[in-house]
Design a protein around this motif. Structure first.
Motif, PDB file in Angstrom:
ATOM      1  N   GLU A   1       6.806  -5.548 -15.935  1.00  0.00           N
ATOM      2  CA  GLU A   1       7.024  -4.103 -15.976  1.00  0.00           C
ATOM      3  C   GLU A   1       6.455  -3.486 -17.253  1.00  0.00           C
ATOM      4  OE1 GLU A   1      10.714  -6.188 -17.527  1.00  0.00           O
ATOM      5  OE2 GLU A   1       9.368  -6.377 -15.794  1.00  0.00           O
ATOM      6  N   GLN A   2       6.485  -4.227 -18.367  1.00  0.00           N
ATOM      7  CA  GLN A   2       5.899  -3.731 -19.609  1.00  0.00           C
ATOM      8  C   GLN A   2       4.376  -3.690 -19.510  1.00  0.00           C
ATOM      9  OE1 GLN A   2       7.326  -6.169 -22.821  1.00  0.00           O
ATOM     10  NE2 GLN A   2       9.464  -5.889 -22.285  1.00  0.00           N
ATOM     11  N   LEU A   3       3.799  -4.744 -18.937  1.00  0.00           N
ATOM     12  CA  LEU A   3       2.344  -4.783 -18.776  1.00  0.00           C
ATOM     13  C   LEU A   3       1.882  -3.666 -17.845  1.00  0.00           C
ATOM     14  CD1 LEU A   3      -0.319  -6.179 -19.381  1.00  0.00           C
ATOM     15  CD2 LEU A   3       0.138  -7.746 -17.478  1.00  0.00           C
ATOM     16  N   ARG A   4       2.645  -3.427 -16.771  1.00  0.00           N
ATOM     17  CA  ARG A   4       2.278  -2.349 -15.852  1.00  0.00           C
ATOM     18  C   ARG A   4       2.299  -1.005 -16.577  1.00  0.00           C
ATOM     19  NH1 ARG A   4       6.467  -2.214 -12.659  1.00  0.00           N
ATOM     20  NH2 ARG A   4       5.767  -3.975 -11.416  1.00  0.00           N
ATOM     21  N   SER A   5       3.345  -0.771 -17.367  1.00  0.00           N
ATOM     22  CA  SER A   5       3.424   0.501 -18.098  1.00  0.00           C
ATOM     23  C   SER A   5       2.272   0.641 -19.088  1.00  0.00           C
ATOM     24  CB  SER A   5       4.766   0.591 -18.843  1.00  0.00           C
ATOM     25  OG  SER A   5       5.847   0.652 -17.948  1.00  0.00           O
ATOM     26  N   ALA A   6       1.928  -0.449 -19.784  1.00  0.00           N
ATOM     27  CA  ALA A   6       0.816  -0.396 -20.741  1.00  0.00           C
ATOM     28  C   ALA A   6      -0.493  -0.053 -20.032  1.00  0.00           C
ATOM     29  CB  ALA A   6       0.692  -1.734 -21.464  1.00  0.00           C
TER      30      ALA A   6
ATOM     31  N   LEU B   1       0.810  -1.214   0.000  1.00  0.00           N
ATOM     32  CA  LEU B   1       0.000   0.000   0.000  1.00  0.00           C
ATOM     33  C   LEU B   1       0.847   1.270   0.000  1.00  0.00           C
ATOM     34  CD1 LEU B   1      -2.844   1.157   0.118  1.00  0.00           C
ATOM     35  CD2 LEU B   1      -2.729   1.039   2.613  1.00  0.00           C
ATOM     36  N   TRP B   2       1.915   1.291   0.809  1.00  0.00           N
ATOM     37  CA  TRP B   2       2.697   2.531   0.923  1.00  0.00           C
ATOM     38  C   TRP B   2       3.423   2.906  -0.368  1.00  0.00           C
ATOM     39  CZ3 TRP B   2       2.002   6.331   3.981  1.00  0.00           C
ATOM     40  CH2 TRP B   2       2.971   7.345   4.087  1.00  0.00           C
ATOM     41  N   PRO B   3       4.087   1.958  -1.055  1.00  0.00           N
ATOM     42  CA  PRO B   3       4.684   2.328  -2.350  1.00  0.00           C
ATOM     43  C   PRO B   3       3.656   2.806  -3.369  1.00  0.00           C
ATOM     44  CG  PRO B   3       5.652   0.293  -1.558  1.00  0.00           C
ATOM     45  CD  PRO B   3       4.498   0.600  -0.652  1.00  0.00           C
ATOM     46  N   ILE B   4       2.440   2.239  -3.347  1.00  0.00           N
ATOM     47  CA  ILE B   4       1.391   2.711  -4.249  1.00  0.00           C
ATOM     48  C   ILE B   4       1.064   4.166  -3.948  1.00  0.00           C
ATOM     49  CG2 ILE B   4      -1.049   2.456  -4.871  1.00  0.00           C
ATOM     50  CD1 ILE B   4      -0.734  -0.536  -4.370  1.00  0.00           C
TER      51      ILE B   4
ATOM     52  N   HIS C   1      14.847   2.489 -12.715  1.00  0.00           N
ATOM     53  CA  HIS C   1      14.675   1.680 -13.932  1.00  0.00           C
ATOM     54  C   HIS C   1      14.454   2.607 -15.123  1.00  0.00           C
ATOM     55  CE1 HIS C   1      14.488  -2.189 -11.855  1.00  0.00           C
ATOM     56  NE2 HIS C   1      13.778  -1.582 -10.924  1.00  0.00           N
ATOM     57  N   PRO C   2      15.508   3.250 -15.630  1.00  0.00           N
ATOM     58  CA  PRO C   2      15.347   4.182 -16.754  1.00  0.00           C
ATOM     59  C   PRO C   2      14.850   3.504 -18.014  1.00  0.00           C
ATOM     60  CG  PRO C   2      17.673   3.719 -16.349  1.00  0.00           C
ATOM     61  CD  PRO C   2      16.915   3.138 -15.197  1.00  0.00           C
ATOM     62  N   GLU C   3      15.074   2.199 -18.159  1.00  0.00           N
ATOM     63  CA  GLU C   3      14.611   1.503 -19.357  1.00  0.00           C
ATOM     64  C   GLU C   3      13.090   1.474 -19.442  1.00  0.00           C
ATOM     65  OE1 GLU C   3      14.683  -1.524 -16.112  1.00  0.00           O
ATOM     66  OE2 GLU C   3      16.009   0.090 -16.789  1.00  0.00           O
ATOM     67  N   VAL C   4      12.414   1.479 -18.295  1.00  0.00           N
ATOM     68  CA  VAL C   4      10.948   1.469 -18.284  1.00  0.00           C
ATOM     69  C   VAL C   4      10.418   2.791 -18.815  1.00  0.00           C
ATOM     70  CG1 VAL C   4       8.904   1.308 -16.820  1.00  0.00           C
ATOM     71  CG2 VAL C   4      10.861  -0.191 -16.391  1.00  0.00           C
ATOM     72  N   ARG C   5      10.988   3.901 -18.325  1.00  0.00           N
ATOM     73  CA  ARG C   5      10.550   5.222 -18.796  1.00  0.00           C
ATOM     74  C   ARG C   5      10.892   5.414 -20.263  1.00  0.00           C
ATOM     75  NH1 ARG C   5      12.281  10.604 -15.589  1.00  0.00           N
ATOM     76  NH2 ARG C   5      14.371   9.820 -16.023  1.00  0.00           N
ATOM     77  N   SER C   6      12.069   4.958 -20.682  1.00  0.00           N
ATOM     78  CA  SER C   6      12.472   5.104 -22.075  1.00  0.00           C
ATOM     79  C   SER C   6      11.522   4.357 -23.002  1.00  0.00           C
ATOM     80  CB  SER C   6      13.904   4.584 -22.252  1.00  0.00           C
ATOM     81  OG  SER C   6      14.313   4.681 -23.593  1.00  0.00           O
TER      82      SER C   6
ATOM     83  N   TYR D   1       7.508   7.509 -11.036  1.00  0.00           N
ATOM     84  CA  TYR D   1       7.477   7.317  -9.590  1.00  0.00           C
ATOM     85  C   TYR D   1       7.314   5.841  -9.205  1.00  0.00           C
ATOM     86  CZ  TYR D   1       6.775  12.382  -9.503  1.00  0.00           C
ATOM     87  OH  TYR D   1       6.906  13.734  -9.680  1.00  0.00           O
ATOM     88  N   ALA D   2       6.685   5.048 -10.076  1.00  0.00           N
ATOM     89  CA  ALA D   2       6.463   3.637  -9.770  1.00  0.00           C
ATOM     90  C   ALA D   2       7.660   2.770 -10.118  1.00  0.00           C
ATOM     91  CB  ALA D   2       5.227   3.128 -10.516  1.00  0.00           C
TER      92      ALA D   2
END
Length: 308
Positions: free
Chosen positions: A255-260, A3-6, A123-128, A118-119
């Motif tokens: 991580e890809q599914l979360r970003s989508a 809960l706290w990280p969310i 992990h810069p690859e996720v934002r990229s 923030y999530a």
């Protein structure tokens, strides 16, 4: 995710939106200032952030392709369903295009990118990957929004003249092309330019969120509650569900599914109101959808972060 990280991931986004609304309501942030900040963010801040993150981040086109495909399929299916459900939701012929645009056009750069950042700390690859995938989706938004609004007009044709010029000069699309070219070539950025772009890009996210909050003040739902609720529900609930199903079929990494799903769960883009006003759409429906979808997106994004 507990809960706290969310809370840590979502609170900065919605607290800055609330601050923007409070500053606008109190008069501390005038309409003129808000307009100037939005222009600064759109033309300078976000393009600098895009070029910097794509050019300096890990170049993973395959990860971006899976993201893009998932978001594309969910958006197209959701938009088609919205077109045929518009009448049942109380949107007549003249308002159908506004309803459909509100149902599929998400606020990708202004809201989803901060949540992804923030999530996914460290992990810069996720934002990229999210930045690379978002550019063609925004191209789809721009074209499809004009087409559905034109299809609802009694005298179509007025909005098409500047469409291609608008797309060709879109700062986010140009920034993505420049960033991709630098990343693919391996040339990178000179240290002085890299630091300048980084500094300018850092202002983009907070200014964008303050601008979103300020733009919510003065929006009126009025008698358009039924279609407003229908469009907001499609945008924040149906599209993520479609994206989850298709992303699972594609076998996207978590991580890809979360970003989508974050990209698909964002509220209706503020640009949808501007375009609806320009092309004679339903302004009350457009502004109301932005407000309600912004409120609904918070619990949906929290659910995405909790489950994926």
């Amino acid at each position: 995710m507990s809960l706290w990280p969310i809370f840590d991931s979502l609170a900065p986004v919605f607290l800055l939106i609330a601050l923007g609304a409070a500053l606008r309501r109190s008069g501390f942030l005038s309409l003129t200032t808000l307009t100037g900040l939005n222009r600064l963010t759109y033309w300078i801040g976000l393009p600098c952030l895009t070029v910097h993150d794509i050019a300096t981040g890990p170049f993973q086109p395959l990860a971006a392709a899976g993201l893009f495909t998932t978001v594309l399929v969910a958006t197209v299916i959701g938009g088609v369903l919205a077109w045929y459900c518009a009448g049942a939701c109380g949107a007549g012929r003249a308002a159908r295009g506004t309803f459909v645009q509100a149902a599929f056009r998400g606020n990708l750069y202004f809201i989803s990118l901060p949540v992804i950042v923030y999530a996914s700390p460290g992990h810069p690859e996720v934002r990229s990957a999210a930045l690379i995938a978002s550019a063609p989706v925004i191209l789809l938004y721009s074209i499809a929004a004009v087409l559905v609004l034109e299809a609802s007009r009694s005298t179509p044709g007025a909005g098409r003249a500047g469409l291609w010029r608008s797309l060709a000069t879109n700062p986010q699309l140009l920034a993505c092309v420049i960033g991709l070219a630098l990343a693919a070539s391996g040339a990178g950025l000179p240290p002085s330019l890299e630091r300048s772009l980084d500094a300018l890009g850092r202002m983009a996210l907070p200014l964008a969120l303050l601008g979103i909050g300020g733009s919510l003040i003065g929006a009126h739902i009025g008698s358009r509650l039924r279609p407003v609720f229908g469009a907001a529900l499609i945008k924040t609930a149906l599209l993520p569900l479609l994206g989850f199903g298709f992303g699972w079929l594609l076998g996207l990494a978590p991580e890809q599914l979360r970003s989508a799903l974050i990209l698909l769960s964002t509220p209706t883009a503020s640009a949808s109101y501007v375009l609806a006003r320009q092309l004679g759409g339903d302004e009350a429906l457009a502004s109301g959808s932005i407000v309600l979808s912004t409120l609904l997106s918070a619990p949906v994004l929290a659910l995405v972060l909790a489950l994926v």
